[in-house]
Design a protein around this motif. Structure first.
Motif, PDB file in Angstrom:
ATOM      1  N   VAL A   1      20.770   1.262   2.795  1.00 44.66           N
ATOM      2  CA  VAL A   1      19.427   1.834   2.864  1.00 44.66           C
ATOM      3  C   VAL A   1      19.689   3.268   2.716  1.00 44.66           C
ATOM      4  N   ALA A   2      19.040   3.838   1.310  1.00 43.02           N
ATOM      5  CA  ALA A   2      19.153   5.215   1.417  1.00 43.02           C
ATOM      6  C   ALA A   2      18.058   6.169   1.985  1.00 43.02           C
ATOM      7  N   TYR A   3      18.411   7.252   2.703  1.00 45.09           N
ATOM      8  CA  TYR A   3      17.427   8.140   3.227  1.00 45.09           C
ATOM      9  C   TYR A   3      17.730   9.384   2.727  1.00 45.09           C
ATOM     10  N   ARG A   4      16.815  10.478   2.607  1.00 49.70           N
ATOM     11  CA  ARG A   4      16.989  11.898   2.622  1.00 49.70           C
ATOM     12  C   ARG A   4      16.433  12.687   3.618  1.00 49.70           C
ATOM     13  N   LEU A   5      17.128  13.272   4.213  1.00 48.19           N
ATOM     14  CA  LEU A   5      16.848  14.251   5.467  1.00 48.19           C
ATOM     15  C   LEU A   5      16.975  15.594   5.343  1.00 48.19           C
ATOM     16  N   GLN A   6      15.630  16.388   5.455  1.00 47.36           N
ATOM     17  CA  GLN A   6      15.662  17.775   5.250  1.00 47.36           C
ATOM     18  C   GLN A   6      15.701  18.412   6.696  1.00 47.36           C
ATOM     19  N   VAL A   7      16.861  19.262   6.767  1.00 52.73           N
ATOM     20  CA  VAL A   7      17.286  19.904   7.945  1.00 52.73           C
ATOM     21  C   VAL A   7      17.082  21.463   7.958  1.00 52.73           C
ATOM     22  N   LEU A   8      16.257  22.092   9.032  1.00 55.96           N
ATOM     23  CA  LEU A   8      16.048  23.485   9.013  1.00 55.96           C
ATOM     24  C   LEU A   8      17.369  24.264   8.707  1.00 55.96           C
TER      25      LEU A   8
END
Length: 307
Positions: free
Chosen positions: A138-145
């Motif tokens: 399962v693919a996820y995209r995570l935006q990090v500060l």
């Protein structure tokens, strides 16, 4: 998919250091930020990242080297197995394919022992049966500060099954880096798939990344650069005091050591602070002072440019 080692330009038996070095080199060349309109480079970047993720996992690399899993990390079929084969289970019509002859005193146990690496059958692949497939990734995209990426602060991720985990960011983290969470994908009869988390570092309103360093343009007053001063400066982990030497000019860059991103090779980058003299407009007192500043008005700061 091509052999994972050749994807990284390596030969089998490469050391962990060689794998990491090859990945970093290719990732920099193929990074999406450098190849925004190059679909082929983007595809190669994904392949290289996938190869690194699997080979950097010691357990999965060992399974891959033994031929137990394929380039996607899925279990391989037993030796000689061919889908659609007859009951013999080994390629071709019944009675064809692999043939065993047993002489006097022959022992089935010895044959099976050799075939299954010393009696240890491959997990999920009993002799003569189709191996059970693992669940899908399962693919996820995570935006990090920006600041949290630089400081490697753990990131909380909520998976599709509702489970929440704390993701530890690795040194050298960059946008486009894919992190694999083993067993956190969909459930399958051959085991769970993985969660593939692609990291995206959010841009900052005044910090800029330069490799492992962080750059900042810092506004300062005229008196602070002429006379020198201690000024408060923001960093990715809070404000610190910076000494501005007397006689500094606009554009001078000062260094705050180890205030940047953590390096994959160890240590940390710096914060590079560029002084930007901020002169207020419409200040009558300053205008009057400058008009009387004869030595400065007669100086040509562009003489070195030949003008």
């Amino acid at each position: 998919m091509a052999d994972l080692y050749s994807t990284l330009g390596l030969k089998r038996g490469a050391s962990e250091a060689d794998i990491k070095k090859a990945y970093r080199k290719l990732a920099k060349e193929l990074h999406p930020d450098r190849n925004k309109d190059n679909a082929e480079a983007s595809s190669r970047f994904s392949e290289v990242t996938h190869a690194y993720d699997l080979l950097s996992d010691a357990d999965k690399r060992a399974q891959y080297d033994r031929g137990e899993i394929d380039e996607q990390g899925n279990p391989r079929a037993p030796f000689g197995y061919s889908p659609g084969a007859g009951r013999g289970g080994f390629g071709g019509p019944r009675g064809e394919g692999v043939h065993f002859e047993f002489g006097e005193g022959g022992d089935f146990g010895d044959i099976f022992s050799d075939l299954f690496n010393g009696g240890q059958r491959r997990r999920g692949s009993p002799f003569g049966q189709r191996p059970q497939r693992r669940g899908a990734d399962v693919a996820y995209r995570l935006q990090v500060l920006f600041e949290e990426a630089a400081a490697l602060k753990p990131q909380r991720v909520t998976l599709s099954n509702g489970k929440t985990i704390d993701l530890k960011l690795p040194p050298g983290i960059e946008s486009g880096r894919q992190m694999r969470l083993s067993g956190q994908g969909e459930v399958g009869p051959g085991g769970n798939g993985d969660a593939l988390v692609t990291i995206e570092i959010a841009p900052h309103r005044f910090f800029k990344r330069d490799g492992d360093d962080v750059r900042l343009d810092l506004p300062v007053r005229l008196d602070e650069v002429v006379l020198g001063a201690k000024v408060k400066v923001p960093t990715v982990e809070g404000a610190v005091m910076l000494t501005v030497p007397a006689g500094s000019t606009s554009g001078r860059t000062l260094r705050l050591k180890e205030r940047g991103f953590h390096r994959a090779t160890g240590g940390r980058g710096d914060q590079l602070v560029t002084l930007m003299v901020d002169v207020p407009g419409g200040d009558a007192e300053l205008e009057s002072f400058v008009k009387q500043w004869e030595s400065e008005r007669s100086r040509n700061p562009r003489a070195s440019l030949g003008v």
